[in-house]
Design an enzyme around this catalytic site. Structure first.
Site, mmCIF file in Angstrom:
data_model
loop_
_atom_site.group_PDB
_atom_site.id
_atom_site.type_symbol
_atom_site.label_atom_id
_atom_site.label_comp_id
_atom_site.label_asym_id
_atom_site.label_seq_id
_atom_site.Cartn_x
_atom_site.Cartn_y
_atom_site.Cartn_z
ATOM 1 C CG ASN A 89 -1.649 1.258 1.465
ATOM 2 O OD1 ASN A 89 -1.844 2.040 0.526
ATOM 3 N ND2 ASN A 89 -2.100 1.497 2.688
ATOM 4 C CE LYS A 106 0.590 3.428 4.917
ATOM 5 N NZ LYS A 106 0.357 3.483 6.321
ATOM 6 C CG HIS A 112 -5.682 1.575 5.247
ATOM 7 N ND1 HIS A 112 -5.209 2.523 6.122
ATOM 8 C CD2 HIS A 112 -4.657 0.714 5.032
ATOM 9 C CE1 HIS A 112 -3.936 2.239 6.412
ATOM 10 N NE2 HIS A 112 -3.581 1.161 5.764
ATOM 11 C CD GLU A 123 -2.770 5.294 6.882
ATOM 12 O OE1 GLU A 123 -2.781 5.480 5.650
ATOM 13 O OE2 GLU A 123 -1.804 4.758 7.478
ATOM 14 C CD GLU A 167 -3.321 -2.902 7.259
ATOM 15 O OE1 GLU A 167 -2.211 -3.079 6.750
ATOM 16 O OE2 GLU A 167 -4.004 -1.873 7.069
ATOM 17 N N GLY A 185 2.638 1.773 10.743
ATOM 18 C CA GLY A 185 3.555 2.900 10.614
ATOM 19 C C GLY A 185 4.279 3.254 11.896
ATOM 20 C CB SER A 234 5.561 -2.212 11.637
ATOM 21 O OG SER A 234 5.083 -0.904 11.935
#
Ligand code: PEP
Length: 251
Positions: free
Chosen positions: A10, A12, A96, A98, A167, A173, A212
Site C-alpha cells: 500500500n 498511501k 483501511h 487511515e 491491521e 507505521g 510494520s
C-alpha cells in the site's frame, strides 16, 4: 484448506507516475524470486494505469486504496469501483484504518462498498483492526467481530471471493509489530467470524497481516497457520523490499 500466499503493498500518498513506472520495471524484473506468491500493489489513483501498462501480463494485482459504493453522481472528489476497473485496477482496499480514522469511513458504508466492488469485478480487500485503547480495554475480539460482521453484512454466503486484512492500528507505521502469536490469535478469531457468514468457504479466504511488516520480520509472521500473507505500507515503496517480503511468504 489450501490458501496461496498473497503480499500487497500500500503506497498511501506516495509516488508520481514516473516513480510508479520505475517501480513496475523493478518489480517485474524480480518476480521470479517470489514465484508462487500473489503480489498486488495499491498505488494512488493517478498511477493505476501506469502500473497496468508496466505490469501487463505479470499477474500482479493492482488495487485502489479506496472507492465509493456509488456508480456515479454529484459526489465531488469520489471515484467509483467501475472507474477503478476502467483504469486497470483488479481490486480495492476498503476500510483501511487511515480511511476509518481520518476520513470517517464507517462499517455501514463499507457494507455497501464490498458488494459494489464485487459487482464491478474488483477483489474487495476489507481491512479490520483494533486501536491501542481497544486492545488495552480487552475489546479486540468484539471490535474485530463487529467490523467483519457489519463490513461483510450485505454479502450472501456464496460471495466469499474476498480478502480480509488484519491491521492492528497500533502497529501501522509505528515500527511496533504484533508478535506472531498475537497475529495468529487474531487471524484465527477473524476466520471464526468469517465462518459464521460463509461456512466452510471461510477456510479459503485469505487473511493478510498488516502493521510494520518488513523483510526481516516477515518470515515468522507469515509462518503462522492463519496468516496468509501481508499488507505492507512503508516497506512496499521499494520493489526489492516488497519482493523480499513476498519471498518470505513462499511455502
Ligand atoms: C498499511 O498502510 O496498511 C501498513 C500496514 O503500513 P506499515 O507497513 O507502514 O505499518
Amino acid at each position: 484448506m489450501m490458501r496461496s500466499p498473497l503480499v500487497a503493498g500500500n503506497w498511501k500518498l506516495f509516488k508520481l507516475r514516473a516513480e510508479a513506472a520505475a517501480f513496475a520495471a523493478d518489480l517485474k524484473g524480480g518476480l521470479s524470486s517470489a514465484a508462487g506468491v500473489g503480489i498486488a500493489v495499491c498505488p494512488p489513483f493517478t498511477s493505476i494505469d501506469v502500473l497496468a501498462t508496466g505490469l501487463a501480463g505479470s499477474g500482479v494485482g493492482i488495487w485502489g486504496q479506496h472507492a465509493s459504493a456509488a456508480e456515479s453522481g454529484a459526489l465531488t472528489g469520489e471515484i467509483s469501483m467501475g472507474m477503478l476497473k476502467d483504469a486497470g485496477a483488479t481490486g480495492v482496499l476498503l476500510g483501511h484504518s487511515e480511511r476509518r480514522q481520518l476520513f470517517g469511513e464507517t462499517d455501514a458504508a463499507l457494507a455497501d462498498k464490498v458488494p459494489a466492488a464485487l459487482a464491478a469485478g474488483l477483489l474487495p480487500v476489507l481491512c479490520v483492526g483494533e486501536t491501542d485503547a481497544e486492545r488495552e480495554s480487552g475489546a479486540t475480539n468484539e471490535v474485530l467481530a463487529r467490523q467483519v460482521r457489519e463490513g461483510l453484512g450485505k454479502l450472501s454466503p456464496t460471495q466469499a471471493d474476498i480478502v480480509v486484512a488484519y491491521e492492528p492500528v497500533w502497529a501501522i507505521g509505528t515500527g511496533k509489530t504484533a508478535t506472531p502469536e498475537l497475529a495468529q490469535a487474531a487471524h484465527a478469531w477473524i476466520r471464526s467470524q468469517l465462518a459464521e457468514r460463509f461456512g466452510e468457504a471461510a477456510g479459503s479466504i485469505r487473511i493478510l497481516y498488516g502493521g510494520s511488516v518488513k523483510p526481516d520480520n516477515a518470515a515468522t509472521l507469515l509462518s503462522q497457520p492463519d496468516v496468509d500473507g501481508a499488507l505492507v505500507g512503508g516497506a512496499s515503496l521499494e520493489a526489492a523490499s516488497l519482493l523480499a517480503i513476498a519471498a518470505a511468504a513462499r511455502r
